[in-house]
Design an enzyme around this catalytic site. Structure first.
Site, PDB file in Angstrom:
ATOM      1  CD  GLU A 145      42.000  12.594  15.678  1.00  0.00           C
ATOM      2  OE1 GLU A 145      40.883  13.026  15.349  1.00  0.00           O
ATOM      3  OE2 GLU A 145      42.574  11.692  15.051  1.00  0.00           O
ATOM      4  CD1 TRP A 186      26.641  14.585  12.574  1.00  0.00           C
ATOM      5  CD2 TRP A 186      25.725  12.724  11.729  1.00  0.00           C
ATOM      6  NE1 TRP A 186      26.082  13.876  13.616  1.00  0.00           N
ATOM      7  CE2 TRP A 186      25.509  12.738  13.123  1.00  0.00           C
ATOM      8  CE3 TRP A 186      25.236  11.648  10.998  1.00  0.00           C
ATOM      9  CZ2 TRP A 186      24.822  11.712  13.792  1.00  0.00           C
ATOM     10  CZ3 TRP A 186      24.556  10.622  11.664  1.00  0.00           C
ATOM     11  CH2 TRP A 186      24.355  10.663  13.039  1.00  0.00           C
ATOM     12  CD1 TRP A 199      23.757  13.198   4.936  1.00  0.00           C
ATOM     13  CD2 TRP A 199      24.114  14.916   6.314  1.00  0.00           C
ATOM     14  NE1 TRP A 199      23.887  14.334   4.165  1.00  0.00           N
ATOM     15  CE2 TRP A 199      24.113  15.405   4.979  1.00  0.00           C
ATOM     16  CE3 TRP A 199      24.329  15.826   7.350  1.00  0.00           C
ATOM     17  CZ2 TRP A 199      24.308  16.756   4.673  1.00  0.00           C
ATOM     18  CZ3 TRP A 199      24.524  17.163   7.041  1.00  0.00           C
ATOM     19  CH2 TRP A 199      24.508  17.627   5.722  1.00  0.00           C
ATOM     20  CD1 TRP A 250      18.344  11.117   2.110  1.00  0.00           C
ATOM     21  CD2 TRP A 250      19.471   9.564   3.230  1.00  0.00           C
ATOM     22  NE1 TRP A 250      19.675  11.467   2.083  1.00  0.00           N
ATOM     23  CE2 TRP A 250      20.395  10.523   2.769  1.00  0.00           C
ATOM     24  CE3 TRP A 250      19.967   8.481   3.960  1.00  0.00           C
ATOM     25  CZ2 TRP A 250      21.759  10.458   3.005  1.00  0.00           C
ATOM     26  CZ3 TRP A 250      21.329   8.410   4.206  1.00  0.00           C
ATOM     27  CH2 TRP A 250      22.214   9.379   3.731  1.00  0.00           C
ATOM     28  CG  ASN A 265      35.998  10.297  16.863  1.00  0.00           C
ATOM     29  OD1 ASN A 265      35.209  11.037  16.287  1.00  0.00           O
ATOM     30  ND2 ASN A 265      36.934   9.609  16.215  1.00  0.00           N
ATOM     31  CD1 TRP A 321      41.620  14.356  11.937  1.00  0.00           C
ATOM     32  CD2 TRP A 321      40.154  14.838  10.305  1.00  0.00           C
ATOM     33  NE1 TRP A 321      41.778  13.434  10.932  1.00  0.00           N
ATOM     34  CE2 TRP A 321      40.893  13.694   9.920  1.00  0.00           C
ATOM     35  CE3 TRP A 321      39.180  15.323   9.438  1.00  0.00           C
ATOM     36  CZ2 TRP A 321      40.681  13.041   8.706  1.00  0.00           C
ATOM     37  CZ3 TRP A 321      38.969  14.669   8.227  1.00  0.00           C
ATOM     38  CH2 TRP A 321      39.714  13.547   7.874  1.00  0.00           C
TER      39      TRP A 321
END
Ligand code: FAD
Length: 478
Positions: free
Chosen positions: A278, A385, A362, A309, A344, A281
């Site tokens: 993690e 995102w 987003w 959108w 998360n 990441w």
């Protein structure tokens, strides 16, 4: 013997004394040190969100205490244009060098590059270091010597790269005589709208708290992390994200402490490896942002520029306020508003809901998170995102659309998370708490719930939303 000249240590996103390479290097000069923090008002960077401002205020307070405790020195607080303020400070103190740890937001890189050049032209030395990442974003290269676009090979490579050891707090520092500083209050980090006053009920900023949090997590949260990290109803993640963002603890320190824990208890191998992945990441996000500076604003994958959108202010508001009628989404959004943090798994669920069920861009979710998260981080927020929305590199495919009801069943099986953050549902029996619209009216009545009044009906029907999202996605592929 000639006395060593004064030097400046410019604190930024490294609000700690432990494992601080810039501080250690400055201490080696034996010159008196000026400890400085500058609130940048030159507007070259993303303006900090309100929750971040609250955290920064508390974190600077702690850093100033540590500097006084260890060095009997002051943390000089300034605000304005960093280049001009550093120039003034150099004139007043006759400092000969400036030391700082690097930051990686595109606007900050541009600002720092310009300041470095400016100071060098004036014969002031500048020394910069990596303190925020395990490795610099440009040190990661794939086999073709190119930046990575896929996480798995990135993670494999990271594990082969030698890592330095954490540095101890330098001792015997000579501090510079007192200079004029703003007070913490004069930085005006706490705005007039004090919704975030409650954050102090949940968080303690600062280096000591970060290190305490790491110890606590490795003692009582890491066991089972690989699986339990997905459960928002449990306390099985480290909650180190705001501490990491503000540099109150370094990833190098976390990595090395994890290795020590593993040596003592090899049965934690899978959990610790998952936890470190993690952290990887986080590195990956910084790597992506470094090579794609438009990541916070524009889709990584150009095909998504064509996505239509359906902007809808009311839908966005319902999402922000936790009034969508989907208990797991509402619990998560209320957790965020109350604590400045969200689990998360919940972040993935609400981000999917906003972009796929509600078809909101987003960037609107990213902006809301930016303002309300205590760990708001340009790289992590933008990359995550885009990952959920499907527009990022190595992202969750767009057509994978979370069903909020099933997610709730799976990751909050007893409905504890929902009951905590959506108390108006707490009397609902377990078989309806994840989907109150399915409850017979007698059950709702008994639980004191009137749908549409005491709790909203779903603002959109799942199957309809799913089909609509897939259709919108299909058009981008043509
Ligand atoms: C839509 C969305 C937005 C997000 N925005 C942010 C943000 O602004 N700031 C932020 O720090 N994280 C963000 N994340 C990533 C992740 O949710 C948080 O880092 C994590 O929940 C923090 O909790 P923790 O410290 O207990 O994590 P742990 O599980 O204990 O993980 C340890 C550390 O690893 C890093 N990390 C964990 N998961 C991720 C991830 N998926 N991506 C990148 N780094 C990760 C964090 O620094 C974290 O503190 C976002 C995720 C999503 C889905």
């Amino acid at each position: 013997m000639k006395k060593a000249a004064p030097v400046i240590v410019w604190f930024r996103q490294d609000l700690r004394l432990n494992d601080n390479p810039a501080l250690v290097a400055a201490a080696k000069t034996k010159g008196p040190i000026l400890f400085v923090y500058i609130l940048d008002e030159s507007q070259q960077c993303w303006e900090m969100g309100k929750a971040s401002c609250w955290w920064l205020h508390a974190s600077l307070e702690q850093l100033a205490i540590s500097i006084t405790k260890y060095y009997h020195a002051q943390l000089i607080l300034l605000k304005g244009n960093p280049q001009e303020l550093l120039e003034d400070l150099i004139k007043t103190s006759a400092a000969q060098a400036v030391y700082w740890n690097r930051c990686y937001e595109p606007g900050v890189i541009a600002r720092d590059t310009a300041i470095k050049q400016f100071l060098k032209q004036r014969n002031i030395e500048v020394f910069t270091f990596n303190s925020a990442l395990l490795h610099e974003p440009w040190e990661y290269q794939n086999r073709s010597k190119q930046p990575f676009k896929i996480f798995t090979p990135f993670w494999k490579t990271l594990q082969t790269m030698p890592l330095r050891q954490p540095l101890a707090i330098p001792k015997n520092i000579r501090s510079f005589k007192k200079l004029t500083s703003l007070s913490l209050e004069q930085l005006s980090l706490l705005s007039n709208y004090p919704w975030y006053e409650k954050l102090q009920n949940y968080w303690q900023a600062g280096e000591n708290s970060a290190s305490h949090q790491l110890k606590l997590f490795l003692k009582s949260g890491i066991k089972g992390y690989q699986i339990l990290r997905n459960r928002p109803d449990l306390y099985n993640t480290s909650r180190l994200s705001p501490h990491l963002h503000f540099g109150e603890i370094s990833p190098v320190k976390i990595w090395s402490t994890c290795q020590q824990t593993l040596e003592k208890d090899p049965s934690l191998n899978q959990d610790i490896s998952c936890f470190l992945s993690e952290l990887a990441w986080r590195e990956f996000s910084y790597h992506l942002l470094y090579y794609q500076p438009t990541l916070p604003d524009k889709p990584y994958r150009a095909a998504f520029n064509k996505f239509t959108w359906e902007k809808n202010e009311q839908a966005l508001k319902s999402w922000q306020q936790g009034l969508t009628g989907y208990p797991i989404v509402d619990a998560a959004m209320r957790e965020l508003w109350e604590t400045g943090w969200m689990h998360n798994r919940s972040r993935m669920i609400v981000a999917s809901f906003l972009t796929k069920h509600l078809l909101q861009p987003w960037q609107l979710g990213e902006a809301w998170f930016w303002d309300t998260l205590v760990d708001a981080d340009l790289a992590n927020n933008a990359a995550s995102w885009q990952w959920v929305a499907g527009s990022g590199t190595d992202a969750a495919p767009y057509f994978r659309i979370f069903n909020p009801e099933l997610q709730a069943h799976k990751f909050d099986p007893q409905g504890e998370y929902i009951k905590k953050w959506v108390p108006e549902l707490k009397l609902l029996p377990i078989n309806y708490i994840h989907a109150p619209w399915k409850a017979p009216s007698a059950v709702l009545e008994k639980a004191d719930i009137t749908l549409g009044k005491t709790y909203p009906k779903p603002i959109i029907e799942h199957n309809f939303a799913r089909k609509r999202a897939l259709e919108a996605y299909r058009k981008t592929q043509g």
